[in-house]
Write a protein that holds these residues in place. Structure first.
Motif, mmCIF file in Angstrom:
data_model
loop_
_atom_site.group_PDB
_atom_site.id
_atom_site.type_symbol
_atom_site.label_atom_id
_atom_site.label_comp_id
_atom_site.label_asym_id
_atom_site.label_seq_id
_atom_site.Cartn_x
_atom_site.Cartn_y
_atom_site.Cartn_z
ATOM 1 N N GLU A 22 18.388 37.248 44.298
ATOM 2 C CA GLU A 22 19.012 37.044 45.609
ATOM 3 C C GLU A 22 19.742 35.711 45.567
ATOM 4 O OE1 GLU A 22 16.661 37.157 49.109
ATOM 5 O OE2 GLU A 22 15.783 39.114 48.699
ATOM 6 N N LYS A 23 20.987 35.697 46.049
ATOM 7 C CA LYS A 23 21.737 34.438 46.048
ATOM 8 C C LYS A 23 22.117 34.050 47.467
ATOM 9 C CE LYS A 23 25.751 32.041 46.153
ATOM 10 N NZ LYS A 23 26.983 32.135 46.925
ATOM 11 N N TYR A 24 21.869 32.794 47.814
ATOM 12 C CA TYR A 24 22.221 32.298 49.143
ATOM 13 C C TYR A 24 23.265 31.198 49.034
ATOM 14 C CZ TYR A 24 18.449 35.065 50.893
ATOM 15 O OH TYR A 24 17.672 36.138 51.219
ATOM 16 N N ARG A 72 34.083 25.634 41.655
ATOM 17 C CA ARG A 72 33.708 25.884 43.047
ATOM 18 C C ARG A 72 33.305 27.338 43.239
ATOM 19 N NH1 ARG A 72 34.583 21.855 46.714
ATOM 20 N NH2 ARG A 72 32.808 22.924 47.642
ATOM 21 N N GLY A 73 32.256 27.529 43.996
ATOM 22 C CA GLY A 73 31.745 28.883 44.197
ATOM 23 C C GLY A 73 30.873 29.365 43.046
ATOM 24 N N GLY A 74 30.564 28.450 42.114
ATOM 25 C CA GLY A 74 29.906 28.838 40.864
ATOM 26 C C GLY A 74 28.468 29.314 40.978
ATOM 27 N N SER A 75 27.848 29.179 42.150
ATOM 28 C CA SER A 75 26.496 29.718 42.285
ATOM 29 C C SER A 75 26.509 31.246 42.174
ATOM 30 C CB SER A 75 25.875 29.331 43.627
ATOM 31 O OG SER A 75 25.677 27.956 43.672
ATOM 32 N N ASP A 76 27.606 31.854 42.592
ATOM 33 C CA ASP A 76 27.743 33.308 42.410
ATOM 34 C C ASP A 76 27.632 33.636 40.921
ATOM 35 O OD1 ASP A 76 28.290 33.676 45.115
ATOM 36 O OD2 ASP A 76 30.464 33.594 44.840
ATOM 37 N N THR A 77 28.306 32.822 40.114
ATOM 38 C CA THR A 77 28.325 33.068 38.670
ATOM 39 C C THR A 77 26.923 32.906 38.088
ATOM 40 O OG1 THR A 77 30.469 31.988 38.802
ATOM 41 C CG2 THR A 77 29.683 32.552 36.614
ATOM 42 N N SER A 108 40.497 35.841 48.011
ATOM 43 C CA SER A 108 39.409 36.212 48.927
ATOM 44 C C SER A 108 38.129 35.600 48.377
ATOM 45 C CB SER A 108 39.240 37.730 48.988
ATOM 46 O OG SER A 108 40.422 38.312 49.460
ATOM 47 N N LYS A 109 37.727 34.457 48.951
ATOM 48 C CA LYS A 109 36.714 33.673 48.236
ATOM 49 C C LYS A 109 35.277 34.141 48.490
ATOM 50 C CE LYS A 109 35.642 30.100 51.460
ATOM 51 N NZ LYS A 109 35.127 28.767 51.606
ATOM 52 N N VAL A 110 35.118 35.340 49.024
ATOM 53 C CA VAL A 110 33.746 35.793 49.288
ATOM 54 C C VAL A 110 32.917 35.858 48.001
ATOM 55 C CG1 VAL A 110 34.345 38.246 49.278
ATOM 56 C CG2 VAL A 110 32.363 37.488 50.554
HETATM 57 MG MG MG Z 1 30.914 31.103 47.699
#
Ligand code: MG
Ligand code: ADP
Ligand code: ASP
Length: 402
Positions: free
Chosen positions: A5-7, A149-154, A206-208
């Motif tokens: 799970e990612k928050y 940036r946004g790298g927690s998704d990765t 779309s940075k979702v």
């Molecule tokens: Mg993000």
């Protein structure tokens, strides 16, 4: 079942929210699931840390900046692990170093090379919820690097790939919408979407989801879910799946908006020489990330070259022009910062004619001028004046039923 799970930042923005997520995790654990949680920095912490570094120094310090940025995620995970433990469920927080996330050395844009899942698996076997700091790892030197940036998704998707389990991305909107719901509230949620669609929409702004994370999900066939964090049931967000299964019969599925665009135009380039080639060698050398490119013949048979780049890279363009008068002194260089790039994305476009005409006619109807146009098999992008965004999006959404 085992799940990652990612928050994201907004989901863990306050202590209250961290406690709410802890309650959900404890409940899910009690129901029998094994959980690895990947958490981002609280709220706007990463932006604040960048800002603080700028207040200390006007120079770029890539190594030190990564050491600083990693603290954002580094703070969230022990707090979340404590909150879970207080609910009587065992949990342990781990940093990027502690999960053995090895990455390339490029600071602020490192790519994951390897994750050693041994320790995570051991803690899962001990019955713990494992709370991992996203966005961070170490390079071969042992220095902290961050993944962009946004790298927690990765981090989350890569962990799911290694652990061979589904990945649930929890954020502040309930899934992937046809258009950013914050910019166009009438946007429709997509119940399912293919990896290719999500990847292209992410790439186009779309940075979702962070684009590379979707690439990893596709490559390793990670079952991906995007939804709103702690959303009351029914909580169906978007299920991302194989291209064949997604049944995207629409010509266009979504519009991505990229406001981080600058257009650079270089005029007076003599035709027949190697100036364009030399300019692109410099662009490469200065590590300027170029997107749209166009060259045409201007007055006096000279060439006009234009290319788009991230607004954040414009200072590199200025530096390149200043430091290379041998090439640029005889040329004119203009910059346009008041543009946005709209990209209409649809896997179904590959097999349809006339999409471009529909796009241009729709924009024409509301007097929106478009400047640069690029197309690929599944995308048509145009740049328009930023001030016209509010006219362009609704008319395109209506045209393609988005
Ligand atoms: Mg993000
Ligand atoms: P997180 O902090 O959870 O990683 P992000 O801010 O990175 O969240 O991503 C979520 C945001 O993505 C939403 O708030 C929304 O404004 C934006 N977004 C842009 N395009 C889309 C889209 N097509 N569908 C859903 N959200 C989108
Ligand atoms: N905290 C990092 C960022 O703001 C990583 C992330 O949120 O995914 O970019």
């Amino acid at each position: 079942m085992l799940v990652v799970e990612k928050y994201g930042g907004s989901s863990v923005a306050t202590i209250e929210k961290i406690k709410d997520i802890a309650a959900h995790l404890a409940e899910r654990k009690k129901q029998g699931d094994q959980i690895v949680v990947v958490a981002s920095a609280m709220g706007k912490t990463t932006n604040q840390l960048i800002e603080e570094s700028k207040q200390v120094s006007g120079k770029v310090h890539p190594r030190e900046l990564d050491a600083l940025l990693a603290l954002g995620e580094g703070k969230t995970v022990p707090l979340l692990a404590m909150a879970v433990q207080d609910l009587g469920v065992d949990a342990i927080s781990l940093t990027g170093i502690q999960i053995g996330l090895k990455a390339t050395s490029r600071h602020q844009r490192a790519q994951i090379k390897h994750i050693d899942a041994t320790r995570i698996k051991r803690h899962l076997d001990e019955g713990k919820i494992v709370v991992v700091a996203g966005f961070q790892g170490t390079n071969d030197e042992g220095d902290v690097v961050t993944l962009g940036r946004g790298g927690s998704d990765t981090s989350a998707v890569a962990l799911a790939a290694i652990l061979q389990c589904p990945c649930e991305i929890y954020t502040d909107v309930n899934g992937l919408y046809s258009v950013d719901p914050r910019k166009y509230p009438d946007a429709k949620k997509l119940d399912t979407a293919s990896y290719d669609l999500v990847m292209e929409m992410a790439n186009q702004g779309s940075k979702v989801m962070e684009p590379r994370s979707v690439e990893i999900a596709k490559k390793y066939n990670v079952h991906l879910y995007i939804g709103q964090s702690l959303y009351p049931k029914p909580k169906y967000g978007t299920i991302v799946m194989d291209n064949q299964l997604a049944l995207e019969d629409k010509v266009i599925s979504g519009i991505s908006i990229n406001e981080n665009v600058s257009m650079i135009t270089v005029r007076n380039i003599p035709s027949g020489g190697d100036t364009t080639c030399r300019i692109f060698n410099l662009i490469n050398q200065y590590e300027i990330n170029v997107d749209m490119i166009n060259q045409s013949i201007g007055i006096n048979n000279n060439l006009v070259l234009s290319f788009s780049c991230n607004k954040d890279d414009v200072h590199l363009v200025d530096k390149m022009v200043k430091e290379n008068p041998g090439i640029f002194a005889p040329l004119t260089v203009d910059k346009q910062n008041d543009l946005v790039k709209l990209s209409l994305v649809g896997v179904g476009m590959a097999s349809h004619f006339g999409v471009a005409a529909r796009v241009f006619n729709a924009l024409d109807k509301v007097n929106v001028h478009f400047y640069h146009i690029t197309t690929s098999e599944i995308t048509i992008s145009v740049t328009i004046d930023a001030a016209k965004l509010g006219d362009a999006v609704p008319v395109l959404a209506a045209e393609f039923n988005l």
